[in-house]
Design a protein around this motif. Structure first.
Motif, PDB file in Angstrom:
ATOM      1  N   GLY A  73       0.720  -1.372  -0.055  1.00 37.92           N
ATOM      2  CA  GLY A  73      -0.108   0.052   0.059  1.00 37.92           C
ATOM      3  C   GLY A  73       0.761   1.183   0.098  1.00 37.92           C
ATOM      4  N   PRO A  74       0.082   2.454   0.109  1.00 43.45           N
ATOM      5  CA  PRO A  74       1.025   3.726   0.219  1.00 43.45           C
ATOM      6  C   PRO A  74       1.940   3.751   1.342  1.00 43.45           C
ATOM      7  CG  PRO A  74      -1.135   3.929   0.594  1.00 43.45           C
ATOM      8  CD  PRO A  74      -1.309   2.675   0.312  1.00 43.45           C
ATOM      9  N   ALA A  75       2.776   4.284   1.145  1.00 39.34           N
ATOM     10  CA  ALA A  75       3.997   4.532   2.426  1.00 39.34           C
ATOM     11  C   ALA A  75       4.671   5.573   2.205  1.00 39.34           C
ATOM     12  CB  ALA A  75       4.730   3.407   2.510  1.00 39.34           C
ATOM     13  N   LEU A  76       5.216   6.466   2.770  1.00 36.49           N
ATOM     14  CA  LEU A  76       6.380   7.410   2.881  1.00 36.49           C
ATOM     15  C   LEU A  76       7.748   6.768   2.857  1.00 36.49           C
ATOM     16  CD1 LEU A  76       7.423  10.367   2.918  1.00 36.49           C
ATOM     17  CD2 LEU A  76       7.303  10.369   5.367  1.00 36.49           C
ATOM     18  N   TYR A  77       8.481   7.026   1.725  1.00 37.58           N
ATOM     19  CA  TYR A  77       9.927   6.396   1.575  1.00 37.58           C
ATOM     20  C   TYR A  77      10.981   7.479   1.734  1.00 37.58           C
ATOM     21  CZ  TYR A  77       7.541   2.235  -0.429  1.00 37.58           C
ATOM     22  OH  TYR A  77       6.728   1.230  -0.541  1.00 37.58           O
ATOM     23  N   ALA A  78      11.981   7.352   2.753  1.00 33.11           N
ATOM     24  CA  ALA A  78      12.869   8.274   2.941  1.00 33.11           C
ATOM     25  C   ALA A  78      14.313   7.635   2.449  1.00 33.11           C
ATOM     26  CB  ALA A  78      12.823   8.460   4.346  1.00 33.11           C
ATOM     27  N   ALA A 171      10.282  15.267   9.391  1.00 33.65           N
ATOM     28  CA  ALA A 171       9.201  15.314  10.556  1.00 33.65           C
ATOM     29  C   ALA A 171       7.858  15.822  10.203  1.00 33.65           C
ATOM     30  CB  ALA A 171       9.803  15.893  11.624  1.00 33.65           C
ATOM     31  N   GLY A 172       7.740  17.009   9.585  1.00 31.47           N
ATOM     32  CA  GLY A 172       6.388  17.379   9.321  1.00 31.47           C
ATOM     33  C   GLY A 172       5.534  16.593   8.340  1.00 31.47           C
ATOM     34  N   LEU A 173       6.602  15.962   7.110  1.00 32.83           N
ATOM     35  CA  LEU A 173       6.069  15.405   6.282  1.00 32.83           C
ATOM     36  C   LEU A 173       5.337  13.888   6.738  1.00 32.83           C
ATOM     37  CD1 LEU A 173       5.718  15.548   3.095  1.00 32.83           C
ATOM     38  CD2 LEU A 173       7.569  13.965   2.918  1.00 32.83           C
ATOM     39  N   TYR A 174       6.292  13.369   7.670  1.00 27.47           N
ATOM     40  CA  TYR A 174       5.789  12.035   8.353  1.00 27.47           C
ATOM     41  C   TYR A 174       4.534  12.271   9.109  1.00 27.47           C
ATOM     42  CZ  TYR A 174       6.489   8.477  11.981  1.00 27.47           C
ATOM     43  OH  TYR A 174       6.046   7.548  13.016  1.00 27.47           O
ATOM     44  N   ARG A 175       4.513  13.240   9.933  1.00 27.07           N
ATOM     45  CA  ARG A 175       3.170  13.568  10.828  1.00 27.07           C
ATOM     46  C   ARG A 175       2.109  13.880   9.749  1.00 27.07           C
ATOM     47  NH1 ARG A 175       5.369  17.373  13.193  1.00 27.07           N
ATOM     48  NH2 ARG A 175       4.622  19.035  12.376  1.00 27.07           N
ATOM     49  N   ALA A 176       2.208  14.438   8.602  1.00 25.30           N
ATOM     50  CA  ALA A 176       1.180  15.054   7.929  1.00 25.30           C
ATOM     51  C   ALA A 176       0.286  13.955   7.130  1.00 25.30           C
ATOM     52  CB  ALA A 176       1.555  16.059   6.899  1.00 25.30           C
ATOM     53  N   VAL A 177       1.426  12.937   6.608  1.00 21.63           N
ATOM     54  CA  VAL A 177       0.846  11.772   5.625  1.00 21.63           C
ATOM     55  C   VAL A 177       0.149  10.908   6.471  1.00 21.63           C
ATOM     56  CG1 VAL A 177       2.355  12.422   3.888  1.00 21.63           C
ATOM     57  CG2 VAL A 177       3.053  10.447   5.489  1.00 21.63           C
ATOM     58  N   GLY A 178       0.768  10.523   7.948  1.00 21.81           N
ATOM     59  CA  GLY A 178       0.286   9.449   8.802  1.00 21.81           C
ATOM     60  C   GLY A 178       0.366   7.987   8.059  1.00 21.81           C
ATOM     61  N   LEU A 179       1.259   7.852   7.375  1.00 21.44           N
ATOM     62  CA  LEU A 179       1.696   6.544   6.640  1.00 21.44           C
ATOM     63  C   LEU A 179       2.878   6.028   7.427  1.00 21.44           C
ATOM     64  CD1 LEU A 179       1.235   7.525   3.013  1.00 21.44           C
ATOM     65  CD2 LEU A 179      -0.384   5.970   4.278  1.00 21.44           C
ATOM     66  N   ARG A 206      18.422  -0.845  -0.516  1.00 19.87           N
ATOM     67  CA  ARG A 206      17.899  -1.696   0.561  1.00 19.87           C
ATOM     68  C   ARG A 206      16.508  -0.998   1.244  1.00 19.87           C
ATOM     69  NH1 ARG A 206      22.191  -3.525   5.248  1.00 19.87           N
ATOM     70  NH2 ARG A 206      22.741  -4.741   3.517  1.00 19.87           N
ATOM     71  N   PHE A 207      15.595  -1.718   1.099  1.00 16.77           N
ATOM     72  CA  PHE A 207      14.170  -1.119   1.778  1.00 16.77           C
ATOM     73  C   PHE A 207      14.228  -1.637   3.185  1.00 16.77           C
ATOM     74  CE2 PHE A 207      13.476  -0.849  -2.714  1.00 16.77           C
ATOM     75  CZ  PHE A 207      12.719  -0.024  -2.753  1.00 16.77           C
ATOM     76  N   GLY A 208      14.224  -0.913   4.190  1.00 18.30           N
ATOM     77  CA  GLY A 208      14.313  -1.170   5.184  1.00 18.30           C
ATOM     78  C   GLY A 208      13.008  -1.753   5.968  1.00 18.30           C
ATOM     79  N   GLU A 209      13.179  -2.017   7.397  1.00 12.44           N
ATOM     80  CA  GLU A 209      11.667  -2.170   7.904  1.00 12.44           C
ATOM     81  C   GLU A 209      10.682  -1.121   8.099  1.00 12.44           C
ATOM     82  OE1 GLU A 209      10.253  -5.537   8.757  1.00 12.44           O
ATOM     83  OE2 GLU A 209      12.125  -6.251   7.650  1.00 12.44           O
ATOM     84  N   PRO A 210       9.576  -1.451   7.738  1.00 14.68           N
ATOM     85  CA  PRO A 210       8.502  -0.242   8.007  1.00 14.68           C
ATOM     86  C   PRO A 210       8.517   0.628   9.412  1.00 14.68           C
ATOM     87  CG  PRO A 210       7.590  -1.778   6.688  1.00 14.68           C
ATOM     88  CD  PRO A 210       8.763  -2.307   7.117  1.00 14.68           C
ATOM     89  N   ILE A 211       8.621   1.760   9.391  1.00 12.40           N
ATOM     90  CA  ILE A 211       8.398   2.181  10.749  1.00 12.40           C
ATOM     91  C   ILE A 211       6.979   2.846  10.837  1.00 12.40           C
ATOM     92  CG2 ILE A 211       9.387   4.432  11.977  1.00 12.40           C
ATOM     93  CD1 ILE A 211      11.880   4.312  10.347  1.00 12.40           C
ATOM     94  N   PRO A 212       6.315   2.432  12.006  1.00 12.19           N
ATOM     95  CA  PRO A 212       4.980   2.701  12.034  1.00 12.19           C
ATOM     96  C   PRO A 212       4.710   4.519  12.152  1.00 12.19           C
ATOM     97  CG  PRO A 212       5.752   1.834  14.191  1.00 12.19           C
ATOM     98  CD  PRO A 212       6.810   1.722  13.142  1.00 12.19           C
ATOM     99  N   ALA A 213       3.584   4.792  11.837  1.00 19.11           N
ATOM    100  CA  ALA A 213       3.280   6.197  11.830  1.00 19.11           C
ATOM    101  C   ALA A 213       2.922   6.747  13.427  1.00 19.11           C
ATOM    102  CB  ALA A 213       1.839   6.412  11.048  1.00 19.11           C
ATOM    103  N   GLY A 214       3.425   7.901  13.631  1.00 22.38           N
ATOM    104  CA  GLY A 214       2.836   8.344  15.149  1.00 22.38           C
ATOM    105  C   GLY A 214       4.014   8.578  15.963  1.00 22.38           C
ATOM    106  N   LEU A 215       5.293   8.154  15.626  1.00 21.71           N
ATOM    107  CA  LEU A 215       6.150   8.323  16.576  1.00 21.71           C
ATOM    108  C   LEU A 215       6.827   9.814  16.747  1.00 21.71           C
ATOM    109  CD1 LEU A 215       8.640   4.965  15.439  1.00 21.71           C
ATOM    110  CD2 LEU A 215       6.734   5.319  17.082  1.00 21.71           C
TER     111      LEU A 215
END
Length: 245
Positions: A73-78, A171-179, A206-215
């Motif tokens: 599904g959709p995700a934020l990739y850094a 950080a702002g992008l991570y908080r805004a997308v909630g993904l 290397r795609f790392g392990e997903p980090i959950p939203a909301g941290l």
């Protein structure tokens, strides 16, 4: 000049002539293709990245090693940023994601308009509150539409061994997308350095392990900085590293 070095320089010249020469009509036609709607235009852009991948593999001898996996599904990739290489490859691998792009690129006449039609997310490094809110709205809309969002949180290309601090926008992008956030480590500078000759070789993504939203911000920034640099060991000798020939 050693034969291997001579062949390497020849391959680089052929690659640049074919890729950049072939890119001219693709880029010139981009504004026209953008008139046919986002779906067709995004397919045009992905086609350009496939052309880049073909040239890199067959003319320059650069191949990918993919480790881990992207989310369904959709995700934020850094992603780590070391070369122009990953700006093409991640668009291809993630199938036309929304990419965070610096504002100065969006101001280029015609090209900036076409990039907007594709659905890039413009970031203003001046950091004004209104610009940041606009970036977050666009990123949230992209995620809600099911598109992955890609950001290069270091903001600029670096050499192997360099680990610049992350830009504030992450950080702002991570908080805004909630993904969930997926960090991407890579070592493209070993074959396509910021300065210096290109080389044949393998680029690991290397795609790392997903980090959950909301941290919390401090935790997410620390984890991303660590994860995107796991392939960033400096070369044993001087230079940017990478196989010769």
């Amino acid at each position: 000049m050693a034969r291997g070095e001579l062949m390497g320089r020849l391959r680089e010249r052929v690659f640049k002539a074919v890729f950049y020469g072939g890119s001219v009509p693709i880029v010139l036609l981009a504004p026209v293709m953008a008139l046919f709607g986002q779906r067709i235009f995004r397919g045009w852009v992905v086609g350009w990245t496939r052309y880049h991948g073909w040239c890199a593999r067959n003319l320059m001898g650069i191949r990918n090693r993919i480790e881990g996996r992207q989310l369904d599904g959709p995700a934020l990739y850094a992603a780590k940023h070391q070369s122009f290489y990953e700006t093409f490859e991640l668009v291809r691998l993630l199938d036309a994601p929304a990419v965070v792009m610096r504002q100065e690129y969006a101001r280029i006449p015609v090209w900036g308009w076409a990039a907007r039609r594709y659905g890039v997310i413009v970031i203003d490094r001046s950091g004004s509150a209104s610009a940041l809110r606009q970036m977050m709205r666009e990123a949230k809309a992209a995620g809600a539409a099911g598109r992955p969002v890609v950001i290069f949180p270091e903001g600029t290309r670096g050499r192997i061994g360099e680990a610049p601090p992350l830009q504030a926008g992450l950080a702002g992008l991570y908080r805004a997308v909630g993904l969930p956030l997926v960090p991407i480590a890579l070592d493209s500078a070993r074959v396509w350095p910021k300065h210096g000759a290109m080389h044949s070789g393998i680029v690991t993504l290397r795609f790392g392990e997903p980090i959950p939203a909301g941290l919390p911000r401090a935790e997410i920034e620390a984890r991303v900085l660590r994860e995107i640099n796991v392939l960033n060991d400096p070369p044993l000798q001087g230079g940017d590293g990478g196989p010769q020939g």
